[in-house]
Design a protein around this motif. Structure first.
Motif, PDB file in Angstrom:
ATOM      1  N   ASP A   1       0.822  -1.205   0.000  1.00 54.64           N
ATOM      2  CA  ASP A   1       0.000   0.000   0.000  1.00 54.64           C
ATOM      3  C   ASP A   1       0.864   1.266   0.000  1.00 54.64           C
ATOM      4  O   ASP A   1       2.082   1.199  -0.184  1.00 54.64           O
ATOM      5  CB  ASP A   1      -0.984  -0.024   1.173  1.00 54.64           C
ATOM      6  CG  ASP A   1      -0.316   0.246   2.514  1.00 54.64           C
ATOM      7  OD1 ASP A   1       0.926   0.356   2.574  1.00 54.64           O
ATOM      8  OD2 ASP A   1      -1.047   0.342   3.525  1.00 54.64           O
TER       9      ASP A   1
ATOM     10  N   LEU B   1       0.926  -3.908   4.808  1.00 52.88           N
ATOM     11  CA  LEU B   1      -0.059  -2.910   5.173  1.00 52.88           C
ATOM     12  C   LEU B   1       0.556  -1.879   6.120  1.00 52.88           C
ATOM     13  O   LEU B   1       0.798  -2.162   7.291  1.00 52.88           O
ATOM     14  CB  LEU B   1      -1.249  -3.606   5.854  1.00 52.88           C
ATOM     15  CG  LEU B   1      -2.574  -2.863   5.906  1.00 52.88           C
ATOM     16  CD1 LEU B   1      -3.154  -2.718   4.495  1.00 52.88           C
ATOM     17  CD2 LEU B   1      -3.555  -3.608   6.801  1.00 52.88           C
TER      18      LEU B   1
ATOM     19  N   LYS C   1      -7.472  -0.440   1.662  1.00 53.41           N
ATOM     20  CA  LYS C   1      -6.701  -1.333   2.531  1.00 53.41           C
ATOM     21  C   LYS C   1      -7.544  -2.562   2.905  1.00 53.41           C
ATOM     22  O   LYS C   1      -7.045  -3.690   2.928  1.00 53.41           O
ATOM     23  CB  LYS C   1      -6.264  -0.590   3.800  1.00 53.41           C
ATOM     24  CG  LYS C   1      -5.169   0.455   3.590  1.00 53.41           C
ATOM     25  CD  LYS C   1      -4.846   1.146   4.905  1.00 53.41           C
ATOM     26  CE  LYS C   1      -3.914   2.325   4.737  1.00 53.41           C
ATOM     27  NZ  LYS C   1      -2.547   1.928   4.370  1.00 53.41           N
TER      28      LYS C   1
ATOM     29  N   VAL D   1     -10.820  -0.616   8.894  1.00 55.26           N
ATOM     30  CA  VAL D   1     -10.145  -1.410   7.867  1.00 55.26           C
ATOM     31  C   VAL D   1     -10.396  -2.901   8.095  1.00 55.26           C
ATOM     32  O   VAL D   1     -10.936  -3.593   7.243  1.00 55.26           O
ATOM     33  CB  VAL D   1      -8.628  -1.109   7.838  1.00 55.26           C
ATOM     34  CG1 VAL D   1      -7.912  -2.038   6.845  1.00 55.26           C
ATOM     35  CG2 VAL D   1      -8.372   0.350   7.486  1.00 55.26           C
TER      36      VAL D   1
END
Length: 270
Positions: free
Chosen positions: A118, A190, A212, A239
Protein backbone atom coordinates in the motif's frame (compact mmCIF):
# COMPACT_ATOMS: atom_id res chain seq x y z
CA UNK A 1 -31.42 51.28 42.29
CA UNK A 2 -33.14 48.36 40.53
CA UNK A 3 -30.94 48.94 37.47
CA UNK A 4 -27.77 48.78 39.60
CA UNK A 5 -28.99 45.55 41.20
CA UNK A 6 -29.64 44.05 37.76
CA UNK A 7 -26.13 44.98 36.61
CA UNK A 8 -24.64 43.43 39.76
CA UNK A 9 -26.56 40.19 39.20
CA UNK A 10 -25.51 40.11 35.54
CA UNK A 11 -21.84 40.61 36.50
CA UNK A 12 -22.06 37.76 38.97
CA UNK A 13 -23.60 35.59 36.23
CA UNK A 14 -20.72 36.45 33.88
CA UNK A 15 -18.17 35.62 36.57
CA UNK A 16 -19.91 32.28 37.17
CA UNK A 17 -19.93 31.46 33.44
CA UNK A 18 -16.27 32.46 33.06
CA UNK A 19 -15.26 30.34 36.05
CA UNK A 20 -17.15 27.35 34.66
CA UNK A 21 -15.63 27.85 31.21
CA UNK A 22 -12.11 27.88 32.64
CA UNK A 23 -12.94 24.82 34.70
CA UNK A 24 -14.09 22.98 31.58
CA UNK A 25 -11.00 24.00 29.61
CA UNK A 26 -8.72 22.84 32.41
CA UNK A 27 -10.68 19.61 32.75
CA UNK A 28 -10.45 18.86 29.03
CA UNK A 29 -6.73 19.66 29.05
CA UNK A 30 -6.31 17.15 31.89
CA UNK A 31 -8.28 14.54 29.92
CA UNK A 32 -5.96 14.94 26.92
CA UNK A 33 -2.85 14.74 29.11
CA UNK A 34 -4.19 11.60 30.79
CA UNK A 35 -5.03 10.05 27.43
CA UNK A 36 -1.57 10.79 26.01
CA UNK A 37 -0.07 8.65 28.79
CA UNK A 38 -2.63 5.86 29.00
CA UNK A 39 -3.79 5.69 25.33
CA UNK A 40 -7.30 4.73 26.50
CA UNK A 41 -9.52 6.14 29.24
CA UNK A 42 -12.96 5.21 30.56
CA UNK A 43 -15.67 7.68 31.48
CA UNK A 44 -15.92 6.10 34.93
CA UNK A 45 -12.25 6.55 35.81
CA UNK A 46 -12.23 10.12 34.47
CA UNK A 47 -15.36 10.88 36.49
CA UNK A 48 -13.66 9.68 39.66
CA UNK A 49 -10.31 11.31 38.82
CA UNK A 50 -11.85 14.73 38.08
CA UNK A 51 -14.69 14.55 40.63
CA UNK A 52 -17.44 15.28 38.10
CA UNK A 53 -20.37 13.25 36.79
CA UNK A 54 -20.03 10.75 33.95
CA UNK A 55 -22.52 12.85 31.97
CA UNK A 56 -20.12 15.79 32.21
CA UNK A 57 -17.25 13.56 31.07
CA UNK A 58 -19.29 12.25 28.13
CA UNK A 59 -19.98 15.84 27.03
CA UNK A 60 -16.29 16.68 27.32
CA UNK A 61 -15.30 13.62 25.30
CA UNK A 62 -17.81 14.46 22.58
CA UNK A 63 -16.49 18.03 22.30
CA UNK A 64 -12.88 16.81 22.15
CA UNK A 65 -13.84 14.13 19.62
CA UNK A 66 -15.58 16.74 17.43
CA UNK A 67 -12.32 18.71 17.46
CA UNK A 68 -10.36 15.63 16.37
CA UNK A 69 -8.33 15.55 19.60
CA UNK A 70 -9.47 12.05 20.60
CA UNK A 71 -11.84 9.32 19.49
CA UNK A 72 -14.89 8.87 21.70
CA UNK A 73 -15.81 5.21 22.03
CA UNK A 74 -18.40 3.34 24.07
CA UNK A 75 -17.53 3.86 27.72
CA UNK A 76 -14.66 6.28 27.17
CA UNK A 77 -12.10 7.40 24.58
CA UNK A 78 -8.92 6.38 22.79
CA UNK A 79 -6.16 8.51 21.35
CA UNK A 80 -6.14 9.43 17.64
CA UNK A 81 -3.19 8.59 15.40
CA UNK A 82 -0.28 10.99 15.96
CA UNK A 83 1.01 10.81 12.38
CA UNK A 84 0.73 13.75 9.95
CA UNK A 85 -1.91 13.43 7.23
CA UNK A 86 0.02 14.61 4.16
CA UNK A 87 2.56 12.30 2.53
CA UNK A 88 5.27 14.99 2.36
CA UNK A 89 5.17 15.40 6.13
CA UNK A 90 4.88 11.67 6.81
CA UNK A 91 7.91 10.80 4.72
CA UNK A 92 10.08 12.89 7.07
CA UNK A 93 8.40 11.61 10.23
CA UNK A 94 10.04 8.95 12.45
CA UNK A 95 12.51 7.85 9.76
CA UNK A 96 14.80 5.74 11.96
CA UNK A 97 11.94 3.70 13.43
CA UNK A 98 10.61 3.00 9.94
CA UNK A 99 14.01 1.53 9.08
CA UNK A 100 13.86 -0.71 12.17
CA UNK A 101 10.41 -1.97 11.15
CA UNK A 102 11.56 -2.56 7.58
CA UNK A 103 14.53 -4.68 8.69
CA UNK A 104 12.24 -6.85 10.83
CA UNK A 105 9.62 -7.33 8.11
CA UNK A 106 11.95 -8.13 5.20
CA UNK A 107 12.42 -11.74 6.39
CA UNK A 108 8.82 -12.55 5.37
CA UNK A 109 9.43 -11.81 1.69
CA UNK A 110 10.66 -14.66 -0.50
CA UNK A 111 11.41 -15.08 -4.18
CA UNK A 112 8.38 -15.82 -6.33
CA UNK A 113 5.74 -14.18 -4.14
CA UNK A 114 2.97 -11.89 -5.35
CA UNK A 115 2.89 -8.96 -2.90
CA UNK A 116 0.39 -6.16 -2.34
CA UNK A 117 2.06 -2.99 -1.06
CA UNK A 118 0.00 0.00 0.00
CA UNK A 119 0.92 3.67 0.06
CA UNK A 120 2.18 4.01 3.64
CA UNK A 121 5.58 5.60 4.19
CA UNK A 122 6.60 2.65 6.39
CA UNK A 123 5.74 0.34 3.48
CA UNK A 124 7.96 2.55 1.33
CA UNK A 125 10.81 2.12 3.84
CA UNK A 126 10.42 -1.65 3.47
CA UNK A 127 10.66 -1.40 -0.34
CA UNK A 128 13.78 0.75 0.06
CA UNK A 129 15.38 -2.14 1.98
CA UNK A 130 14.69 -4.78 -0.72
CA UNK A 131 17.81 -6.77 -1.72
CA UNK A 132 18.83 -5.98 -5.28
CA UNK A 133 18.31 -9.60 -6.39
CA UNK A 134 14.89 -10.16 -4.73
CA UNK A 135 12.38 -11.64 -7.19
CA UNK A 136 8.78 -10.56 -6.59
CA UNK A 137 5.67 -9.42 -8.34
CA UNK A 138 4.63 -6.19 -6.63
CA UNK A 139 1.09 -4.85 -7.01
CA UNK A 140 0.71 -1.34 -5.66
CA UNK A 141 -1.33 1.84 -5.86
CA UNK A 142 1.54 3.98 -4.59
CA UNK A 143 3.48 6.24 -6.95
CA UNK A 144 6.51 6.44 -4.58
CA UNK A 145 6.59 2.62 -4.25
CA UNK A 146 6.39 2.25 -8.03
CA UNK A 147 9.26 4.70 -8.42
CA UNK A 148 11.51 2.68 -6.10
CA UNK A 149 10.61 -0.68 -7.65
CA UNK A 150 11.49 0.71 -11.07
CA UNK A 151 15.21 0.36 -10.27
CA UNK A 152 15.02 -3.27 -9.12
CA UNK A 153 15.62 -5.57 -12.12
CA UNK A 154 13.99 -8.74 -10.76
CA UNK A 155 10.73 -7.23 -9.54
CA UNK A 156 7.72 -7.18 -11.81
CA UNK A 157 5.52 -4.15 -11.14
CA UNK A 158 1.76 -4.05 -11.64
CA UNK A 159 0.33 -0.61 -10.94
CA UNK A 160 -3.28 -0.12 -9.86
CA UNK A 161 -4.70 2.83 -11.74
CA UNK A 162 -7.48 5.22 -10.81
CA UNK A 163 -7.92 8.70 -9.45
CA UNK A 164 -4.86 10.06 -7.63
CA UNK A 165 -5.15 11.22 -4.02
CA UNK A 166 -2.71 14.12 -3.63
CA UNK A 167 -2.64 13.74 0.15
CA UNK A 168 -1.18 10.23 -0.03
CA UNK A 169 0.30 10.08 -3.57
CA UNK A 170 -1.74 6.96 -4.27
CA UNK A 171 -4.67 5.94 -6.42
CA UNK A 172 -7.75 5.19 -4.33
CA UNK A 173 -10.93 5.13 -6.34
CA UNK A 174 -13.55 2.57 -7.33
CA UNK A 175 -11.40 1.59 -10.32
CA UNK A 176 -8.46 0.95 -7.98
CA UNK A 177 -10.51 -1.32 -5.73
CA UNK A 178 -11.88 -3.25 -8.70
CA UNK A 179 -8.33 -3.73 -9.93
CA UNK A 180 -7.12 -5.34 -6.68
CA UNK A 181 -10.04 -7.78 -6.74
CA UNK A 182 -8.45 -9.43 -9.78
CA UNK A 183 -5.55 -10.78 -7.69
CA UNK A 184 -4.89 -13.08 -4.75
CA UNK A 185 -1.63 -11.97 -3.15
CA UNK A 186 0.67 -14.24 -1.19
CA UNK A 187 1.50 -11.36 1.13
CA UNK A 188 -0.04 -7.97 1.87
CA UNK A 189 2.22 -5.25 3.28
CA UNK A 190 -0.06 -2.91 5.17
CA UNK A 191 1.22 0.42 6.46
CA UNK A 192 -1.32 1.47 9.04
CA UNK A 193 -2.54 4.73 10.61
CA UNK A 194 -3.97 3.31 13.84
CA UNK A 195 -4.31 -0.03 15.57
CA UNK A 196 -6.30 -0.83 18.70
CA UNK A 197 -6.75 -4.24 20.32
CA UNK A 198 -10.55 -3.82 20.41
CA UNK A 199 -11.30 -1.48 17.50
CA UNK A 200 -8.87 -3.13 15.09
CA UNK A 201 -7.10 -1.28 12.29
CA UNK A 202 -8.57 2.07 11.32
CA UNK A 203 -7.66 4.90 8.98
CA UNK A 204 -7.92 8.66 8.57
CA UNK A 205 -9.06 8.73 4.92
CA UNK A 206 -12.22 6.89 3.83
CA UNK A 207 -11.11 5.84 0.32
CA UNK A 208 -7.68 4.74 1.52
CA UNK A 209 -9.21 2.71 4.36
CA UNK A 210 -11.64 0.96 2.02
CA UNK A 211 -8.77 0.11 -0.31
CA UNK A 212 -6.70 -1.33 2.53
CA UNK A 213 -9.72 -3.45 3.53
CA UNK A 214 -9.91 -4.73 -0.05
CA UNK A 215 -6.20 -5.62 -0.06
CA UNK A 216 -6.51 -7.52 3.22
CA UNK A 217 -9.51 -9.50 1.95
CA UNK A 218 -7.62 -10.58 -1.16
CA UNK A 219 -4.39 -11.70 0.53
CA UNK A 220 -3.28 -15.00 2.04
CA UNK A 221 -1.00 -13.41 4.64
CA UNK A 222 -1.11 -9.88 6.08
CA UNK A 223 1.80 -8.02 7.65
CA UNK A 224 0.86 -4.81 9.44
CA UNK A 225 3.64 -2.24 9.89
CA UNK A 226 3.21 0.12 12.82
CA UNK A 227 5.45 2.33 14.93
CA UNK A 228 4.61 2.04 18.61
CA UNK A 229 3.09 5.55 18.67
CA UNK A 230 0.20 4.27 16.52
CA UNK A 231 -0.59 1.37 18.85
CA UNK A 232 -3.75 1.76 20.97
CA UNK A 233 -4.99 4.65 18.81
CA UNK A 234 -8.06 4.80 16.60
CA UNK A 235 -9.47 6.74 13.67
CA UNK A 236 -12.88 7.01 12.03
CA UNK A 237 -12.72 4.47 9.19
CA UNK A 238 -12.58 0.74 9.85
CA UNK A 239 -10.14 -1.41 7.87
CA UNK A 240 -10.20 -4.82 9.56
CA UNK A 241 -10.22 -6.58 12.95
CA UNK A 242 -7.00 -7.76 14.57
CA UNK A 243 -7.80 -11.37 13.64
CA UNK A 244 -7.43 -10.52 9.94
CA UNK A 245 -3.72 -9.76 10.24
CA UNK A 246 -1.03 -12.39 10.76
CA UNK A 247 1.95 -10.34 11.91
CA UNK A 248 2.35 -6.95 13.58
CA UNK A 249 5.79 -5.43 13.10
CA UNK A 250 6.77 -2.54 15.38
CA UNK A 251 9.94 -0.65 16.28
CA UNK A 252 10.06 -2.01 19.87
CA UNK A 253 10.49 -5.38 21.55
CA UNK A 254 7.41 -7.66 21.46
CA UNK A 255 7.50 -7.87 25.26
CA UNK A 256 6.50 -4.22 25.73
CA UNK A 257 3.53 -3.82 28.09
CA UNK A 258 1.39 -2.01 25.49
CA UNK A 259 1.59 -5.04 23.18
CA UNK A 260 0.35 -7.64 25.69
CA UNK A 261 -3.29 -7.31 24.62
CA UNK A 262 -2.25 -8.13 21.05
CA UNK A 263 -0.17 -11.12 22.10
CA UNK A 264 -3.19 -12.44 23.99
CA UNK A 265 -5.10 -12.64 20.69
CA UNK A 266 -2.47 -15.00 19.28
CA UNK A 267 -1.06 -12.37 16.91
CA UNK A 268 2.61 -12.76 16.00
CA UNK A 269 4.53 -9.63 16.98
CA UNK A 270 8.01 -8.67 15.82
Amino acid sequence: MQKLQNIAVFNLFLQYKTANKMKKEERQKTILEYLSKEHRVSSAELSEYLSVSEDTIRRDLKELSDQGLLKAVRGGAVAPSPIPLHYRKREKHDIENKKIIAQKAISYLKDGQVVFIDGGTTSLALVASFPYDLKLTVITNSFPVASLVEDLPNIDLIFAGGKMCKTSFTTSSIETMDFFRNFRADVCILGICSIHHERGITGILYDDSMLKKNMVQNSNFVIALSSIEKVETAESYFVCPIKDINVLVTNVAPEEEILKAYQNTGLTIL
